[in-house]
Write a protein that holds these residues in place. Structure first.
Motif, PDB file in Angstrom:
ATOM      1  N   ASP A 169       0.815  -1.226   0.000  1.00  0.00           N
ATOM      2  CA  ASP A 169       0.000   0.000   0.000  1.00  0.00           C
ATOM      3  C   ASP A 169       0.846   1.273   0.000  1.00  0.00           C
ATOM      4  N   LYS A 170       2.105   1.185  -0.414  1.00  0.00           N
ATOM      5  CA  LYS A 170       2.970   2.372  -0.469  1.00  0.00           C
ATOM      6  C   LYS A 170       3.426   2.595  -1.905  1.00  0.00           C
ATOM      7  N   THR A 171       3.817   3.838  -2.167  1.00  0.00           N
ATOM      8  CA  THR A 171       4.283   4.201  -3.508  1.00  0.00           C
ATOM      9  C   THR A 171       5.804   4.190  -3.547  1.00  0.00           C
ATOM     10  N   LEU A 172       6.340   4.388  -4.732  1.00  0.00           N
ATOM     11  CA  LEU A 172       7.787   4.459  -4.913  1.00  0.00           C
ATOM     12  C   LEU A 172       8.374   5.615  -4.105  1.00  0.00           C
ATOM     13  N   SER A 173       7.668   6.714  -4.069  1.00  0.00           N
ATOM     14  CA  SER A 173       8.111   7.871  -3.284  1.00  0.00           C
ATOM     15  C   SER A 173       8.196   7.520  -1.799  1.00  0.00           C
ATOM     16  N   ASP A 174       7.204   6.783  -1.305  1.00  0.00           N
ATOM     17  CA  ASP A 174       7.214   6.347   0.099  1.00  0.00           C
ATOM     18  C   ASP A 174       8.403   5.429   0.374  1.00  0.00           C
ATOM     19  N   LEU A 175       8.657   4.505  -0.539  1.00  0.00           N
ATOM     20  CA  LEU A 175       9.781   3.574  -0.388  1.00  0.00           C
ATOM     21  C   LEU A 175      11.103   4.328  -0.362  1.00  0.00           C
ATOM     22  N   ARG A 176      11.265   5.268  -1.272  1.00  0.00           N
ATOM     23  CA  ARG A 176      12.506   6.054  -1.302  1.00  0.00           C
ATOM     24  C   ARG A 176      12.698   6.845  -0.007  1.00  0.00           C
ATOM     25  N   GLN A 177      11.613   7.426   0.486  1.00  0.00           N
ATOM     26  CA  GLN A 177      11.678   8.206   1.722  1.00  0.00           C
ATOM     27  C   GLN A 177      12.044   7.294   2.895  1.00  0.00           C
ATOM     28  N   ALA A 178      11.436   6.102   2.954  1.00  0.00           N
ATOM     29  CA  ALA A 178      11.730   5.154   4.041  1.00  0.00           C
ATOM     30  C   ALA A 178      13.192   4.704   3.977  1.00  0.00           C
ATOM     31  N   LEU A 179      13.696   4.449   2.771  1.00  0.00           N
ATOM     32  CA  LEU A 179      15.094   4.036   2.618  1.00  0.00           C
ATOM     33  C   LEU A 179      16.048   5.163   3.015  1.00  0.00           C
ATOM     34  N   ALA A 180      15.720   6.385   2.649  1.00  0.00           N
ATOM     35  CA  ALA A 180      16.563   7.528   3.016  1.00  0.00           C
ATOM     36  C   ALA A 180      16.605   7.692   4.533  1.00  0.00           C
ATOM     37  N   GLN A 181      15.462   7.532   5.188  1.00  0.00           N
ATOM     38  CA  GLN A 181      15.432   7.628   6.651  1.00  0.00           C
ATOM     39  C   GLN A 181      16.238   6.513   7.297  1.00  0.00           C
ATOM     40  N   GLN A 182      16.131   5.309   6.736  1.00  0.00           N
ATOM     41  CA  GLN A 182      16.885   4.180   7.280  1.00  0.00           C
ATOM     42  C   GLN A 182      18.392   4.418   7.140  1.00  0.00           C
ATOM     43  N   ILE A 183      18.817   4.928   5.999  1.00  0.00           N
ATOM     44  CA  ILE A 183      20.240   5.205   5.781  1.00  0.00           C
ATOM     45  C   ILE A 183      20.725   6.287   6.739  1.00  0.00           C
ATOM     46  N   GLU A 184      19.940   7.337   6.916  1.00  0.00           N
ATOM     47  CA  GLU A 184      20.306   8.403   7.860  1.00  0.00           C
ATOM     48  C   GLU A 184      20.423   7.858   9.278  1.00  0.00           C
ATOM     49  N   HIS A 185      19.464   7.021   9.665  1.00  0.00           N
ATOM     50  CA  HIS A 185      19.481   6.431  11.004  1.00  0.00           C
ATOM     51  C   HIS A 185      20.731   5.561  11.190  1.00  0.00           C
ATOM     52  N   GLU A 186      21.059   4.749  10.195  1.00  0.00           N
ATOM     53  CA  GLU A 186      22.236   3.881  10.283  1.00  0.00           C
ATOM     54  C   GLU A 186      23.526   4.699  10.370  1.00  0.00           C
ATOM     55  N   LYS A 187      23.608   5.774   9.599  1.00  0.00           N
ATOM     56  CA  LYS A 187      24.802   6.624   9.652  1.00  0.00           C
ATOM     57  C   LYS A 187      24.938   7.293  11.017  1.00  0.00           C
ATOM     58  N   ALA A 188      23.824   7.787  11.552  1.00  0.00           N
ATOM     59  CA  ALA A 188      23.858   8.415  12.872  1.00  0.00           C
ATOM     60  C   ALA A 188      24.267   7.402  13.934  1.00  0.00           C
ATOM     61  N   HIS A 189      23.750   6.192  13.815  1.00  0.00           N
ATOM     62  CA  HIS A 189      24.093   5.132  14.767  1.00  0.00           C
ATOM     63  C   HIS A 189      25.577   4.766  14.652  1.00  0.00           C
ATOM     64  N   GLU A 190      26.068   4.723  13.431  1.00  0.00           N
ATOM     65  CA  GLU A 190      27.494   4.416  13.193  1.00  0.00           C
ATOM     66  C   GLU A 190      28.388   5.505  13.789  1.00  0.00           C
ATOM     67  N   LEU A 191      28.006   6.763  13.623  1.00  0.00           N
ATOM     68  CA  LEU A 191      28.764   7.870  14.210  1.00  0.00           C
ATOM     69  C   LEU A 191      28.761   7.790  15.734  1.00  0.00           C
ATOM     70  N   GLU A 192      27.608   7.442  16.296  1.00  0.00           N
ATOM     71  CA  GLU A 192      27.494   7.313  17.752  1.00  0.00           C
ATOM     72  C   GLU A 192      28.408   6.199  18.266  1.00  0.00           C
ATOM     73  N   ARG A 193      28.415   5.063  17.569  1.00  0.00           N
ATOM     74  CA  ARG A 193      29.291   3.949  17.970  1.00  0.00           C
ATOM     75  C   ARG A 193      30.757   4.352  17.871  1.00  0.00           C
ATOM     76  N   ALA A 194      31.119   5.096  16.838  1.00  0.00           N
ATOM     77  CA  ALA A 194      32.508   5.540  16.680  1.00  0.00           C
ATOM     78  C   ALA A 194      32.906   6.471  17.819  1.00  0.00           C
ATOM     79  N   ARG A 195      31.997   7.381  18.185  1.00  0.00           N
ATOM     80  CA  ARG A 195      32.288   8.301  19.283  1.00  0.00           C
ATOM     81  C   ARG A 195      32.444   7.543  20.599  1.00  0.00           C
ATOM     82  N   GLU A 196      31.551   6.598  20.841  1.00  0.00           N
ATOM     83  CA  GLU A 196      31.645   5.791  22.056  1.00  0.00           C
ATOM     84  C   GLU A 196      32.953   5.014  22.098  1.00  0.00           C
TER      85      GLU A 196
END
Length: 194
Positions: free
Chosen positions: A33-60
């Protein structure tokens, strides 16, 4: 070796990989029930979240390395021996999972023991430092913290939180879980105040 050979080859079939069109139908397969735009937005958010988590782990990791390099003390031999055995068992298990045969592990036994000893020493030292910081800063584990960790593990293992709690208690791992939460909260504290 050193000889030339001639081969005759008959091509029977040529295949070409055909990727599906990237459209709303494709997106609906991954997110109903989602469009291509929704999928792209969800993937972009997931990538941002993973990068932020990776930065946090590096700082720790940097904070822990900083503390470890500037703190020197003797580790209790009995604890170091027990932790080395545990680290060695983990190394052997990981190598077996990767398909390394037991004969090769036996050949590398001395190296594995040396690596396990280093890991064990680092773990113990880090745990002692983090416990002392938690003590000094009065960081405590609440029931809500434990419940949250159990919910997180339950989602990861696709179980209900109640079933996850039963499994943890059945295998007498509640103290270990509380320990993990305390160390994680201390690391979070250090990261926030670094």
């Amino acid at each position: 070796a050193g000889k030339t050979a001639e081969y005759k080859v008959t091509v029977l079939e040529i295949k070409q990989r055909v990727l599906p069109p990237i459209d709303d139908v494709f997106a609906a397969k991954w997110m109903p029930d989602k469009t291509l735009s929704d999928l792209r937005q969800a993937l972009a958010q997931q990538i941002e979240h993973e990068k932020a988590h990776e930065l946090e782990r590096a700082r720790e990791s940097q904070v822990i390395r900083f503390l470890s390099e500037r703190t020197q003390f003797e580790l209790p031999p009995n604890l170091l021996k027990a932790e080395t055995r545990s680290a060695l068992a983990e190394l052997v298990q990981r190598n077996r999972e990767r398909g390394v045969p037991d004969e090769m592990l036996k050949e590398k036994e001395a190296e594995l023991i040396r690596v396990a000893g280093g890991l064990a020493g680092q773990r113990l030292k880090t745990n002692f430092i983090l416990h002392r910081i938690a003590e000094q800063e009065k960081i405590e584990v609440t029931r809500a913290d434990v419940d949250e960790r159990i919910r997180h593990q339950a989602m990861h293992h696709n179980l209900t939180p109640e079933k996850m709690r039963q499994e943890i208690e059945k295998h007498d791992r509640m103290n270990g879980l509380v320990e993990q939460v305390l160390l994680a909260k201390t690391i979070d504290f250090l990261g926030a105040n670094a």
